[in-house]
Scaffold this motif. Structure first.
Motif, PDB file in Angstrom:
ATOM      1  N   LYS A  16       0.775  -1.143  -0.096  1.00 12.65           N
ATOM      2  CA  LYS A  16      -0.109  -0.149   0.037  1.00 12.65           C
ATOM      3  C   LYS A  16       0.827   1.334  -0.052  1.00 12.65           C
ATOM      4  CE  LYS A  16      -3.671  -2.312   2.530  1.00 12.65           C
ATOM      5  NZ  LYS A  16      -4.573  -2.558   3.848  1.00 12.65           N
ATOM      6  N   GLN A  17       0.837   2.282  -1.097  1.00 13.97           N
ATOM      7  CA  GLN A  17       1.638   3.266  -1.262  1.00 13.97           C
ATOM      8  C   GLN A  17       1.574   4.294  -0.153  1.00 13.97           C
ATOM      9  OE1 GLN A  17       1.314   5.258  -4.873  1.00 13.97           O
ATOM     10  NE2 GLN A  17       2.396   7.073  -4.221  1.00 13.97           N
ATOM     11  N   ASN A  18       0.478   4.557   0.737  1.00 16.78           N
ATOM     12  CA  ASN A  18       0.571   5.492   1.422  1.00 16.78           C
ATOM     13  C   ASN A  18       1.433   5.067   2.756  1.00 16.78           C
ATOM     14  OD1 ASN A  18      -1.180   7.097   0.064  1.00 16.78           O
ATOM     15  ND2 ASN A  18      -3.088   6.779   1.112  1.00 16.78           N
ATOM     16  N   GLN A  19       1.174   3.875   3.317  1.00  9.82           N
ATOM     17  CA  GLN A  19       1.821   3.449   4.593  1.00  9.82           C
ATOM     18  C   GLN A  19       3.152   3.447   4.202  1.00  9.82           C
ATOM     19  OE1 GLN A  19      -0.947   2.287   3.205  1.00  9.82           O
ATOM     20  NE2 GLN A  19      -2.329   1.447   5.114  1.00  9.82           N
ATOM     21  N   MET A  20       3.602   2.546   2.985  1.00 10.93           N
ATOM     22  CA  MET A  20       5.109   2.278   2.785  1.00 10.93           C
ATOM     23  C   MET A  20       5.700   3.723   2.310  1.00 10.93           C
ATOM     24  SD  MET A  20       7.198   0.187   2.568  1.00 10.93           S
ATOM     25  CE  MET A  20       6.075  -1.337   2.617  1.00 10.93           C
ATOM     26  N   GLN A  21       5.094   4.553   1.700  1.00  6.60           N
ATOM     27  CA  GLN A  21       5.682   5.937   1.549  1.00  6.60           C
ATOM     28  C   GLN A  21       6.099   6.677   2.613  1.00  6.60           C
ATOM     29  OE1 GLN A  21       3.735   8.317  -1.573  1.00  6.60           O
ATOM     30  NE2 GLN A  21       5.451   9.687  -1.621  1.00  6.60           N
ATOM     31  N   ARG A  22       5.174   6.634   3.739  1.00  2.66           N
ATOM     32  CA  ARG A  22       5.478   7.206   4.990  1.00  2.66           C
ATOM     33  C   ARG A  22       6.433   6.418   5.580  1.00  2.66           C
ATOM     34  NH1 ARG A  22      -0.136   7.595   5.709  1.00  2.66           N
ATOM     35  NH2 ARG A  22      -0.325   5.376   6.763  1.00  2.66           N
ATOM     36  N   ARG A  23       6.660   5.085   5.641  1.00  2.00           N
ATOM     37  CA  ARG A  23       7.954   4.476   6.402  1.00  2.00           C
ATOM     38  C   ARG A  23       9.221   4.731   5.905  1.00  2.00           C
ATOM     39  NH1 ARG A  23       6.528   0.682   9.932  1.00  2.00           N
ATOM     40  NH2 ARG A  23       8.645  -0.514   9.565  1.00  2.00           N
ATOM     41  N   ILE A  24       9.353   4.919   4.291  1.00  2.00           N
ATOM     42  CA  ILE A  24      10.396   5.300   3.739  1.00  2.00           C
ATOM     43  C   ILE A  24      10.757   6.641   4.040  1.00  2.00           C
ATOM     44  CG2 ILE A  24      11.587   5.661   1.452  1.00  2.00           C
ATOM     45  CD1 ILE A  24       9.519   3.490   0.377  1.00  2.00           C
ATOM     46  N   LEU A  25      10.022   7.536   3.790  1.00  2.00           N
ATOM     47  CA  LEU A  25      10.062   8.982   4.382  1.00  2.00           C
ATOM     48  C   LEU A  25      10.616   9.244   5.764  1.00  2.00           C
ATOM     49  CD1 LEU A  25       7.403  10.981   2.268  1.00  2.00           C
ATOM     50  CD2 LEU A  25       9.896  10.845   1.663  1.00  2.00           C
ATOM     51  N   SER A  26      10.116   8.436   6.612  1.00  2.00           N
ATOM     52  CA  SER A  26      10.383   8.613   7.958  1.00  2.00           C
ATOM     53  C   SER A  26      11.979   8.214   8.121  1.00  2.00           C
ATOM     54  CB  SER A  26       9.609   7.778   8.918  1.00  2.00           C
ATOM     55  OG  SER A  26       9.959   7.572  10.414  1.00  2.00           O
ATOM     56  N   PHE A  27      12.374   6.924   7.365  1.00  2.00           N
ATOM     57  CA  PHE A  27      13.536   6.369   7.486  1.00  2.00           C
ATOM     58  C   PHE A  27      14.636   7.290   6.834  1.00  2.00           C
ATOM     59  CE2 PHE A  27      17.273   4.104   6.276  1.00  2.00           C
ATOM     60  CZ  PHE A  27      17.619   3.070   7.281  1.00  2.00           C
ATOM     61  N   MET A  28      14.164   7.929   5.658  1.00  2.00           N
ATOM     62  CA  MET A  28      15.072   8.916   5.110  1.00  2.00           C
ATOM     63  C   MET A  28      15.333  10.163   5.991  1.00  2.00           C
ATOM     64  SD  MET A  28      13.336   8.706   1.302  1.00  2.00           S
ATOM     65  CE  MET A  28      14.283  10.321   0.692  1.00  2.00           C
TER      66      MET A  28
END
Length: 257
Positions: A24-36
């Protein structure tokens, strides 16, 4: 230049084997941006370059994406159902049992399956497979080294019987390790073996798209023998089970017809 999430997904796939379009894009994108953000990166291009240059950063990022959280005997009520109802049902018709923990993280679930069989069905023959996409957690599973917080749901007598206290935590005993094999596996793209009596896949698909879930549950069903059972997570409800040829026999347990 990698300017968008879609660009990153496309570039990351050949590097990792992990196709993020199935998540799911919304959840995964949030996880990636948080890590970045936590590692000082504000754009996708330089971040991907950093992942290629720093294996430790890549390993930490991959682990962050694949959400490796587990415990021994997680969700005690479901393990009670498993040992009192599900496993006796399976053992009525067949031995040895072929058991699989898909998305096994650090090995807590497949080892829990093995210990349950050893404690409650000591004369039954069985095999247990644990698989995961993250090679780092598979190393922990093969080593069998665990911390105190892995045992929040573990009965004290089980901890005493099957683990050895060491300086940094607990080492699982060889008598259990011998019962479990592990392999690296991408659930969405790899082919599965067949003839399983029992497949546990819990808290793995919660970030998958509906399309990815349909693919995976169809593959699981095809891998079960008739009468075999699929065990899902407490946050995952299996819709369309009739079309798959499954029926619910208890909460989160589905039997192939």
């Amino acid at each position: 230049m990698l300017n968008t999430y879609e660009d990153f997904v496309k570039a990351f796939h050949p590097k990792s084997g992990l196709d993020l379009k199935f998540y799911k894009q919304n959840q995964m994108q949030r996880r990636i941006l948080s890590f970045m953000n936590s590692h000082g990166h504000s754009s996708y291009g330089p971040f991907l370059t950093a992942l290629s240059a720093d294996p430790a950063l890549y390993d930490a990022f991959f682990k962050h994406l694949t959400i490796n959280v587990s415990q021994f005997f997680r969700d005690a009520a479901q393990w009670k159902t498993l040992r009192e109802t599900i496993l006796p049902l399976l053992l009525q018709n067949k031995t040895p049992l072929k058991l699989w923990s898909a998305g096994c993280s650090g090995g807590q679930e497949p080892y829990s399956l093995a210990m349950t069989m050893m404690d409650y069905f000591s004369t039954a023959k069985f095999t247990v497979l644990g698989s995961d996409i993250d090679v780092n957690v598979l190393k922990q599973a093969k080593d069998g080294l665990y911390k105190q917080n892995d045992f929040a749901s573990t009965p004290p007598e089980v901890l005493q019987k099957y683990f050895t206290l060491i300086d940094n935590g607990y080492q699982i005993k060889d008598s259990v390790k011998r019962q479990v094999s592990f392999q690296h596996q991408n659930l969405l793209t790899d082919r599965f073996q067949s003839g399983y009596d029992f497949i546990a896949c819990r808290n793995v698909v919660i970030y998958f798209t509906d399309e990815a879930k349909e693919i995976l549950y169809k593959k699981f069903t095809d891998s079960l023998r008739p009468g075999g059972i699929l065990f899902t997570g407490s946050t995952e409800h299996l819709f369309g089970m009739n079309q798959l040829g499954l029926k619910s026999i208890s909460s989160f347990f589905y039997q192939k017809q």
